[in-house]
Design a protein around this motif. Structure first.
Motif, PDB file in Angstrom:
ATOM      1  N   ARG A  33      43.410  48.777  26.924  1.00  0.00           N
ATOM      2  CA  ARG A  33      44.105  47.678  26.259  1.00  0.00           C
ATOM      3  C   ARG A  33      44.916  46.875  27.267  1.00  0.00           C
ATOM      4  NH1 ARG A  33      45.773  49.533  20.205  1.00  0.00           N
ATOM      5  NH2 ARG A  33      45.762  47.250  20.019  1.00  0.00           N
ATOM      6  N   GLY A  34      44.772  45.549  27.157  1.00  0.00           N
ATOM      7  CA  GLY A  34      45.475  44.664  28.079  1.00  0.00           C
ATOM      8  C   GLY A  34      45.797  43.347  27.411  1.00  0.00           C
ATOM      9  N   SER A  35      45.954  42.314  28.220  1.00  0.00           N
ATOM     10  CA  SER A  35      46.359  40.996  27.717  1.00  0.00           C
ATOM     11  C   SER A  35      45.314  40.422  26.761  1.00  0.00           C
ATOM     12  CB  SER A  35      46.563  40.040  28.887  1.00  0.00           C
ATOM     13  OG  SER A  35      46.764  38.714  28.438  1.00  0.00           O
ATOM     14  N   GLU A  36      45.774  39.762  25.699  1.00  0.00           N
ATOM     15  CA  GLU A  36      44.845  39.104  24.788  1.00  0.00           C
ATOM     16  C   GLU A  36      44.274  37.833  25.416  1.00  0.00           C
ATOM     17  OE1 GLU A  36      44.513  37.278  20.291  1.00  0.00           O
ATOM     18  OE2 GLU A  36      46.344  36.948  21.432  1.00  0.00           O
ATOM     19  N   ASP A  37      45.145  36.969  25.921  1.00  0.00           N
ATOM     20  CA  ASP A  37      44.709  35.659  26.413  1.00  0.00           C
ATOM     21  C   ASP A  37      44.215  35.689  27.851  1.00  0.00           C
ATOM     22  OD1 ASP A  37      45.371  34.448  23.964  1.00  0.00           O
ATOM     23  OD2 ASP A  37      47.470  34.262  24.576  1.00  0.00           O
ATOM     24  N   ASP A  38      44.820  36.517  28.680  1.00  0.00           N
ATOM     25  CA  ASP A  38      44.418  36.617  30.081  1.00  0.00           C
ATOM     26  C   ASP A  38      43.335  37.685  30.198  1.00  0.00           C
ATOM     27  OD1 ASP A  38      44.149  36.752  32.809  1.00  0.00           O
ATOM     28  OD2 ASP A  38      46.296  36.887  33.242  1.00  0.00           O
ATOM     29  N   VAL A  39      42.119  37.301  29.827  1.00  0.00           N
ATOM     30  CA  VAL A  39      41.020  38.265  29.788  1.00  0.00           C
ATOM     31  C   VAL A  39      40.619  38.680  31.204  1.00  0.00           C
ATOM     32  CG1 VAL A  39      38.763  38.777  28.798  1.00  0.00           C
ATOM     33  CG2 VAL A  39      40.238  37.114  27.690  1.00  0.00           C
ATOM     34  N   LEU A  40      40.777  37.783  32.166  1.00  0.00           N
ATOM     35  CA  LEU A  40      40.505  38.132  33.560  1.00  0.00           C
ATOM     36  C   LEU A  40      41.416  39.269  34.000  1.00  0.00           C
ATOM     37  CD1 LEU A  40      39.224  37.764  36.319  1.00  0.00           C
ATOM     38  CD2 LEU A  40      40.698  35.761  36.679  1.00  0.00           C
ATOM     39  N   SER A  41      42.691  39.181  33.643  1.00  0.00           N
ATOM     40  CA  SER A  41      43.628  40.260  33.954  1.00  0.00           C
ATOM     41  C   SER A  41      43.209  41.561  33.268  1.00  0.00           C
ATOM     42  CB  SER A  41      45.046  39.872  33.512  1.00  0.00           C
ATOM     43  OG  SER A  41      45.922  40.974  33.577  1.00  0.00           O
ATOM     44  N   ARG A  42      42.765  41.448  32.022  1.00  0.00           N
ATOM     45  CA  ARG A  42      42.325  42.640  31.276  1.00  0.00           C
ATOM     46  C   ARG A  42      41.168  43.321  31.998  1.00  0.00           C
ATOM     47  NH1 ARG A  42      39.823  41.733  25.502  1.00  0.00           N
ATOM     48  NH2 ARG A  42      41.412  40.076  25.483  1.00  0.00           N
TER      49      ARG A  42
ATOM     50  N   LEU B  45      35.723  40.297  41.685  1.00  0.00           N
ATOM     51  CA  LEU B  45      36.583  40.241  40.505  1.00  0.00           C
ATOM     52  C   LEU B  45      38.053  40.188  40.914  1.00  0.00           C
ATOM     53  CD1 LEU B  45      36.684  40.386  37.369  1.00  0.00           C
ATOM     54  CD2 LEU B  45      36.921  42.861  37.618  1.00  0.00           C
ATOM     55  N   ARG B  46      38.418  40.989  41.890  1.00  0.00           N
ATOM     56  CA  ARG B  46      39.797  40.982  42.390  1.00  0.00           C
ATOM     57  C   ARG B  46      40.141  39.615  42.993  1.00  0.00           C
ATOM     58  NH1 ARG B  46      40.722  45.629  46.377  1.00  0.00           N
ATOM     59  NH2 ARG B  46      39.199  44.394  47.566  1.00  0.00           N
ATOM     60  N   TYR B  47      39.191  39.036  43.726  1.00  0.00           N
ATOM     61  CA  TYR B  47      39.411  37.711  44.329  1.00  0.00           C
ATOM     62  C   TYR B  47      39.635  36.664  43.239  1.00  0.00           C
ATOM     63  CZ  TYR B  47      38.609  33.617  47.311  1.00  0.00           C
ATOM     64  OH  TYR B  47      38.742  32.421  47.987  1.00  0.00           O
ATOM     65  N   MET B  48      38.822  36.702  42.169  1.00  0.00           N
ATOM     66  CA  MET B  48      38.997  35.754  41.058  1.00  0.00           C
ATOM     67  C   MET B  48      40.338  35.962  40.381  1.00  0.00           C
ATOM     68  SD  MET B  48      35.207  35.443  39.317  1.00  0.00           S
ATOM     69  CE  MET B  48      34.464  37.009  39.759  1.00  0.00           C
TER      70      MET B  48
ATOM     71  N   HIS C 131      42.950  34.338  42.672  1.00  0.00           N
ATOM     72  CA  HIS C 131      42.854  32.904  42.959  1.00  0.00           C
ATOM     73  C   HIS C 131      42.629  32.017  41.736  1.00  0.00           C
ATOM     74  CE1 HIS C 131      42.098  34.742  46.926  1.00  0.00           C
ATOM     75  NE2 HIS C 131      42.583  33.617  47.427  1.00  0.00           N
ATOM     76  N   GLY C 132      42.116  32.576  40.663  1.00  0.00           N
ATOM     77  CA  GLY C 132      41.873  31.770  39.472  1.00  0.00           C
ATOM     78  C   GLY C 132      43.148  31.552  38.682  1.00  0.00           C
ATOM     79  N   LYS C 133      43.714  30.381  38.749  1.00  0.00           N
ATOM     80  CA  LYS C 133      45.039  30.131  38.169  1.00  0.00           C
ATOM     81  C   LYS C 133      44.995  29.340  36.860  1.00  0.00           C
ATOM     82  CE  LYS C 133      46.932  32.110  41.742  1.00  0.00           C
ATOM     83  NZ  LYS C 133      47.509  33.465  41.621  1.00  0.00           N
ATOM     84  N   GLU C 134      43.908  28.618  36.620  1.00  0.00           N
ATOM     85  CA  GLU C 134      43.840  27.777  35.428  1.00  0.00           C
ATOM     86  C   GLU C 134      43.555  28.619  34.184  1.00  0.00           C
ATOM     87  OE1 GLU C 134      44.630  24.675  35.632  1.00  0.00           O
ATOM     88  OE2 GLU C 134      44.706  24.644  37.819  1.00  0.00           O
ATOM     89  N   ASP C 135      43.932  28.082  33.018  1.00  0.00           N
ATOM     90  CA  ASP C 135      43.718  28.818  31.769  1.00  0.00           C
ATOM     91  C   ASP C 135      42.248  29.176  31.567  1.00  0.00           C
ATOM     92  OD1 ASP C 135      46.409  28.661  31.243  1.00  0.00           O
ATOM     93  OD2 ASP C 135      46.249  27.064  29.745  1.00  0.00           O
ATOM     94  N   ARG C 136      41.354  28.266  31.937  1.00  0.00           N
ATOM     95  CA  ARG C 136      39.923  28.537  31.745  1.00  0.00           C
ATOM     96  C   ARG C 136      39.458  29.698  32.619  1.00  0.00           C
ATOM     97  NH1 ARG C 136      40.550  23.921  34.723  1.00  0.00           N
ATOM     98  NH2 ARG C 136      39.529  23.834  36.773  1.00  0.00           N
ATOM     99  N   HIS C 137      40.078  29.852  33.782  1.00  0.00           N
ATOM    100  CA  HIS C 137      39.724  30.971  34.655  1.00  0.00           C
ATOM    101  C   HIS C 137      40.188  32.291  34.046  1.00  0.00           C
ATOM    102  CE1 HIS C 137      40.277  27.831  38.092  1.00  0.00           C
ATOM    103  NE2 HIS C 137      39.065  27.744  37.553  1.00  0.00           N
ATOM    104  N   ARG C 138      41.347  32.281  33.432  1.00  0.00           N
ATOM    105  CA  ARG C 138      41.897  33.525  32.886  1.00  0.00           C
ATOM    106  C   ARG C 138      41.191  33.927  31.591  1.00  0.00           C
ATOM    107  NH1 ARG C 138      44.274  34.975  37.438  1.00  0.00           N
ATOM    108  NH2 ARG C 138      45.102  36.745  36.261  1.00  0.00           N
ATOM    109  N   GLU C 139      40.729  32.941  30.832  1.00  0.00           N
ATOM    110  CA  GLU C 139      40.095  33.234  29.545  1.00  0.00           C
ATOM    111  C   GLU C 139      38.644  33.650  29.700  1.00  0.00           C
ATOM    112  OE1 GLU C 139      39.062  31.106  25.238  1.00  0.00           O
ATOM    113  OE2 GLU C 139      40.197  30.009  26.756  1.00  0.00           O
TER     114      GLU C 139
ATOM    115  N   ALA D   8      34.218  31.471  39.610  1.00  0.00           N
ATOM    116  CA  ALA D   8      33.101  31.561  40.554  1.00  0.00           C
ATOM    117  C   ALA D   8      31.957  30.622  40.195  1.00  0.00           C
ATOM    118  CB  ALA D   8      32.586  32.995  40.613  1.00  0.00           C
ATOM    119  N   LYS D   9      31.974  30.087  38.977  1.00  0.00           N
ATOM    120  CA  LYS D   9      30.905  29.187  38.539  1.00  0.00           C
ATOM    121  C   LYS D   9      31.217  27.727  38.849  1.00  0.00           C
ATOM    122  CE  LYS D   9      29.588  32.292  34.792  1.00  0.00           C
ATOM    123  NZ  LYS D   9      29.529  32.507  33.335  1.00  0.00           N
ATOM    124  N   GLU D  10      32.467  27.412  39.128  1.00  0.00           N
ATOM    125  CA  GLU D  10      32.834  26.028  39.412  1.00  0.00           C
ATOM    126  C   GLU D  10      32.303  25.624  40.789  1.00  0.00           C
ATOM    127  OE1 GLU D  10      36.776  25.213  36.770  1.00  0.00           O
ATOM    128  OE2 GLU D  10      37.113  26.073  38.743  1.00  0.00           O
ATOM    129  N   GLU D  11      31.767  24.433  40.850  1.00  0.00           N
ATOM    130  CA  GLU D  11      31.085  23.982  42.064  1.00  0.00           C
ATOM    131  C   GLU D  11      31.967  24.089  43.308  1.00  0.00           C
ATOM    132  OE1 GLU D  11      28.513  20.123  43.658  1.00  0.00           O
ATOM    133  OE2 GLU D  11      29.322  20.152  41.620  1.00  0.00           O
TER     134      GLU D  11
END
Length: 243
Positions: free
Chosen positions: A72-81, A144-147, A150-158, A164-167
């Protein structure tokens, strides 16, 4: 090569609340997803990752009753989960699955693992388009650890792997390419669970295959192609855009 599968699951859904524990065939949606993931060779653990919200307690309870590991982890920050869950296991690779895909393609997952084993990189890219609801994603733990870092935007966390898919970030990762077989390239089909129409289609599939949790995704696709009136049940549903 140590590989774990993390299945993200939650009870909250704006269009179909409680969908992952809804009845399907002779069981529930989540049972389909887990059973199919457990069929994939070379997997060290299959883990359900849900949120710490009280509304997700039934998921943990179901896991306890069925001998499934639950994190069990964050609801909105799925990357963190995902990252916090995987950190407990320190695997070489993580496969991401979503619990609203009851017919996830476990044969595809096996092929992807074999290819990654022979050509180890950070991320497995898929060439071609599957029906929505069949795909799995495979990334290295280091990626995954790198993302996560470095992934700071809401779309990255969700959306976990969206960074890694962004150009502009593509060249930050080493990639292996897997070409989807021609018989599975039917992106117009929707075999996921987000609306009542999706649920009706999934029930039709489950009933046709007599509650077989392990019916191959190829057979599911063939069934929908042979029965276009079933495929039309949810053909009008639009996927929510990433923002």
């Amino acid at each position: 090569m140590d590989v774990i599968i993390i299945i993200q699951a939650r009870m909250g859904s704006s269009r179909l609340p409680g969908k992952v524990l809804m009845p399907l065939g002779n069981s529930v949606v989540l049972d389909y997803v887990i059973a199919r993931c457990q069929q994939i060779p070379k997997i060290k653990e299959v883990i359900i990752a849900t949120s710490t919200l009280t509304q997700d307690d039934p998921i943990e309870e179901w896991c306890q009753q069925n001998g499934v590991i639950c994190f069990r982890g964050s609801e909105d920050d799925v990357l963190s989960r995902y990252y916090e869950c995987s950190k407990q296991y320190q695997p070489d690779y993580v496969i991401r699955v979503t619990a609203d895909c009851p017919f996830v393609d476990y044969h595809l997952a096996e092929d992807i693992i074999n290819k990654m084993e022979s050509q180890p990189t950070d991320i497995m890219d898929l060439e071609g388009e599957l029906p929505r609801g069949l795909v799995v994603e495979m990334v290295s733990y280091n990626a995954l650890r790198y993302m996560f870092q470095h992934g700071k935007e809401d779309r990255h966390r969700e959306h976990v792997t969206y960074y890694a898919k962004e150009e502009k970030h593509i060249n930050e990762f080493k990639r292996t390419l897997y070409t989807i077989p021609d018989n599975m390239q039917h992106p117009h089909l929707r075999i996921t669970l987000d609306t009542e129409e999706d649920y009706e289609l999934c029930k039709s599939i489950a009933n046709h295959f007599k509650g077989d949790l392990l019916v191959s995704s190829a057979n599911v696709v063939a069934y929908l192609l042979e029965n276009p009136e079933i495929a039309q049940i949810n053909a009008h549903i639009e996927q929510k855009p990433v923002v």
